[in-house]
Design an enzyme around this catalytic site. Sequence first.
Site, PDB file in Angstrom:
ATOM      1  N   GLU A   1      46.723  35.387  35.205  1.00  0.00           N
ATOM      2  CA  GLU A   1      47.715  36.403  34.854  1.00  0.00           C
ATOM      3  C   GLU A   1      49.106  35.998  35.337  1.00  0.00           C
ATOM      4  O   GLU A   1      50.105  36.273  34.673  1.00  0.00           O
ATOM      5  CB  GLU A   1      47.316  37.739  35.480  1.00  0.00           C
ATOM      6  CG  GLU A   1      48.247  38.878  35.124  1.00  0.00           C
ATOM      7  CD  GLU A   1      47.821  40.182  35.755  1.00  0.00           C
ATOM      8  OE1 GLU A   1      47.105  40.942  35.083  1.00  0.00           O
ATOM      9  OE2 GLU A   1      48.209  40.432  36.919  1.00  0.00           O
TER      10      GLU A   1
ATOM     11  N   HIS B   1      51.558  38.947  21.890  1.00  0.00           N
ATOM     12  CA  HIS B   1      52.700  39.832  21.625  1.00  0.00           C
ATOM     13  C   HIS B   1      52.248  41.251  21.282  1.00  0.00           C
ATOM     14  O   HIS B   1      52.695  41.840  20.300  1.00  0.00           O
ATOM     15  CB  HIS B   1      53.617  39.238  20.550  1.00  0.00           C
ATOM     16  CG  HIS B   1      54.451  38.122  21.085  1.00  0.00           C
ATOM     17  ND1 HIS B   1      53.945  36.864  21.239  1.00  0.00           N
ATOM     18  CD2 HIS B   1      55.728  38.107  21.538  1.00  0.00           C
ATOM     19  CE1 HIS B   1      54.893  36.086  21.746  1.00  0.00           C
ATOM     20  NE2 HIS B   1      55.978  36.812  21.953  1.00  0.00           N
TER      21      HIS B   1
ATOM     22  N   CYS C   1      51.968  48.126  39.085  1.00  0.00           N
ATOM     23  CA  CYS C   1      51.242  47.715  37.875  1.00  0.00           C
ATOM     24  C   CYS C   1      50.849  48.904  36.994  1.00  0.00           C
ATOM     25  O   CYS C   1      50.369  48.712  35.884  1.00  0.00           O
ATOM     26  CB  CYS C   1      50.011  46.893  38.235  1.00  0.00           C
ATOM     27  SG  CYS C   1      50.443  45.309  38.973  1.00  0.00           S
TER      28      CYS C   1
END
Length: 148
Positions: free
Chosen positions: A130, A78, A37
Amino acid sequence: MIQQIYPSVAHPFRYELNKDLQFAAAHYVPAEAAGKCSRVHGHTYFANITIAGNDLDSAGFLVNFSEIKKLIHDLFDHSVLNEHTAYFQDDDPDRFPTTEIVARTICEIIQSFLDRSGNKPRCLQVFLRETPTSYVVYRPMGGGSYGD
């Protein structure tokens, strides 16, 4: 969005509003302990936001659903979360864009907006998914200062 049952918050308010929304965003967690991550990757985040209060505004809303969507979706969709340096910092672990801190940040953004409204509702909870198997529930300390 798929209908889902979210954890509920016990509160003394007459009205409770829940808004579901989603946004696609990339991020990385700038810490060695984050493993994979720590590299840039993306998610389609699903959020449920719980707002409560006793009084409605002049239009009969606790808060207009579209305002909540604009605050979060229009800001983060985005984008690369790390680039929102007003909210996230690569040199401060308390401001890394982890799911926990993104959920807290969403709550803070919404509460700042609510504080400017005449009827003063409170953001009580942000549920932030998530991945299909990982989510966080964030609640402000003391449930959002009900006495305000």
